[in-house]
Design a protein around this motif. Structure first.
Motif, PDB file in Angstrom:
ATOM      1  N   MET A   1      -5.296  -3.959  12.287  1.00  0.00           N
ATOM      2  CA  MET A   1      -4.556  -3.432  13.402  1.00  0.00           C
ATOM      3  C   MET A   1      -5.468  -2.646  14.339  1.00  0.00           C
ATOM      4  O   MET A   1      -5.200  -2.554  15.522  1.00  0.00           O
ATOM      5  N   PHE A   2      -6.530  -2.105  13.807  1.00  0.00           N
ATOM      6  CA  PHE A   2      -7.469  -1.375  14.660  1.00  0.00           C
ATOM      7  C   PHE A   2      -8.105  -2.316  15.680  1.00  0.00           C
ATOM      8  O   PHE A   2      -8.358  -1.938  16.815  1.00  0.00           O
ATOM      9  N   GLU A   3      -8.355  -3.553  15.249  1.00  0.00           N
ATOM     10  CA  GLU A   3      -8.920  -4.551  16.161  1.00  0.00           C
ATOM     11  C   GLU A   3      -7.989  -4.790  17.339  1.00  0.00           C
ATOM     12  O   GLU A   3      -8.415  -4.870  18.479  1.00  0.00           O
ATOM     13  N   TRP A  19      -9.212 -13.472  15.246  1.00  0.00           N
ATOM     14  CA  TRP A  19      -8.609 -14.411  14.286  1.00  0.00           C
ATOM     15  C   TRP A  19      -9.159 -14.165  12.878  1.00  0.00           C
ATOM     16  O   TRP A  19      -8.408 -14.038  11.928  1.00  0.00           O
ATOM     17  N   LEU A  20     -10.473 -14.075  12.748  1.00  0.00           N
ATOM     18  CA  LEU A  20     -11.103 -13.890  11.442  1.00  0.00           C
ATOM     19  C   LEU A  20     -10.795 -12.519  10.853  1.00  0.00           C
ATOM     20  O   LEU A  20     -10.794 -12.352   9.636  1.00  0.00           O
ATOM     21  N   THR A  21     -10.512 -11.549  11.703  1.00  0.00           N
ATOM     22  CA  THR A  21     -10.182 -10.208  11.246  1.00  0.00           C
ATOM     23  C   THR A  21      -8.751 -10.112  10.743  1.00  0.00           C
ATOM     24  O   THR A  21      -8.460  -9.410   9.784  1.00  0.00           O
ATOM     25  N   VAL A  22      -7.834 -10.855  11.360  1.00  0.00           N
ATOM     26  CA  VAL A  22      -6.401 -10.724  11.080  1.00  0.00           C
ATOM     27  C   VAL A  22      -5.890 -11.746  10.065  1.00  0.00           C
ATOM     28  O   VAL A  22      -5.089 -11.422   9.203  1.00  0.00           O
ATOM     29  N   ILE A  23      -6.349 -12.987  10.146  1.00  0.00           N
ATOM     30  CA  ILE A  23      -5.827 -14.072   9.311  1.00  0.00           C
ATOM     31  C   ILE A  23      -6.666 -14.245   8.040  1.00  0.00           C
ATOM     32  O   ILE A  23      -7.890 -14.280   8.101  1.00  0.00           O
ATOM     33  N   ASP A  24      -5.977 -14.369   6.905  1.00  0.00           N
ATOM     34  CA  ASP A  24      -6.663 -14.628   5.644  1.00  0.00           C
ATOM     35  C   ASP A  24      -6.766 -16.134   5.421  1.00  0.00           C
ATOM     36  O   ASP A  24      -7.861 -16.664   5.252  1.00  0.00           O
ATOM     37  N   THR A  25      -5.602 -16.829   5.425  1.00  0.00           N
ATOM     38  CA  THR A  25      -5.596 -18.282   5.245  1.00  0.00           C
ATOM     39  C   THR A  25      -4.503 -18.917   6.097  1.00  0.00           C
ATOM     40  O   THR A  25      -3.539 -18.253   6.480  1.00  0.00           O
ATOM     41  N   VAL A  26      -4.678 -20.198   6.361  1.00  0.00           N
ATOM     42  CA  VAL A  26      -3.637 -21.015   6.985  1.00  0.00           C
ATOM     43  C   VAL A  26      -3.476 -22.248   6.114  1.00  0.00           C
ATOM     44  O   VAL A  26      -4.451 -22.926   5.796  1.00  0.00           O
ATOM     45  N   PHE A  36       0.849 -19.073   7.801  1.00  0.00           N
ATOM     46  CA  PHE A  36      -0.241 -18.158   8.142  1.00  0.00           C
ATOM     47  C   PHE A  36      -0.138 -16.948   7.227  1.00  0.00           C
ATOM     48  O   PHE A  36       0.881 -16.279   7.181  1.00  0.00           O
ATOM     49  N   LYS A  37      -1.200 -16.677   6.464  1.00  0.00           N
ATOM     50  CA  LYS A  37      -1.246 -15.506   5.601  1.00  0.00           C
ATOM     51  C   LYS A  37      -2.204 -14.497   6.223  1.00  0.00           C
ATOM     52  O   LYS A  37      -3.372 -14.811   6.472  1.00  0.00           O
ATOM     53  N   PHE A  38      -1.689 -13.313   6.475  1.00  0.00           N
ATOM     54  CA  PHE A  38      -2.470 -12.261   7.110  1.00  0.00           C
ATOM     55  C   PHE A  38      -3.229 -11.451   6.071  1.00  0.00           C
ATOM     56  O   PHE A  38      -2.902 -11.481   4.879  1.00  0.00           O
ATOM     57  N   GLN A  39      -4.245 -10.737   6.500  1.00  0.00           N
ATOM     58  CA  GLN A  39      -5.038  -9.880   5.611  1.00  0.00           C
ATOM     59  C   GLN A  39      -4.164  -8.855   4.886  1.00  0.00           C
ATOM     60  O   GLN A  39      -4.495  -8.430   3.799  1.00  0.00           O
ATOM     61  N   THR A  40      -3.024  -8.507   5.478  1.00  0.00           N
ATOM     62  CA  THR A  40      -2.113  -7.525   4.880  1.00  0.00           C
ATOM     63  C   THR A  40      -1.284  -8.117   3.752  1.00  0.00           C
ATOM     64  O   THR A  40      -0.584  -7.402   3.058  1.00  0.00           O
ATOM     65  N   GLY A  41      -1.322  -9.467   3.599  1.00  0.00           N
ATOM     66  CA  GLY A  41      -0.533 -10.137   2.577  1.00  0.00           C
ATOM     67  C   GLY A  41       0.762 -10.743   3.132  1.00  0.00           C
ATOM     68  O   GLY A  41       1.407 -11.524   2.452  1.00  0.00           O
ATOM     69  N   HIS A  42       1.134 -10.377   4.337  1.00  0.00           N
ATOM     70  CA  HIS A  42       2.338 -10.945   4.956  1.00  0.00           C
ATOM     71  C   HIS A  42       2.101 -12.413   5.289  1.00  0.00           C
ATOM     72  O   HIS A  42       0.976 -12.813   5.577  1.00  0.00           O
TER      73      HIS A  42
END
Length: 46
Positions: A1-3, A19-26, A36-42
């Protein structure tokens, strides 16, 4: 979120660093939908 906070205005074009900062996998499913899986786990299914 800081990004996201660094931008300060709406994002109008693709930013690979963000994109690389926020998204973990697609995951692309057989029916064409994507998860879309975010770095936060959502996750979001589109």
């Amino acid at each position: 979120m800081f990004e996201l906070a660094e931008y300060g205005e709406p994002i109008t074009e693709f930013d690979d660093r963000l994109w690389l900062t926020v998204i973990d996998t697609v995951t692309v499913h057989r029916d064409g939908r994507m998860t879309f899986k975010f770095q936060t786990g959502h996750e979001i299914l589109e």
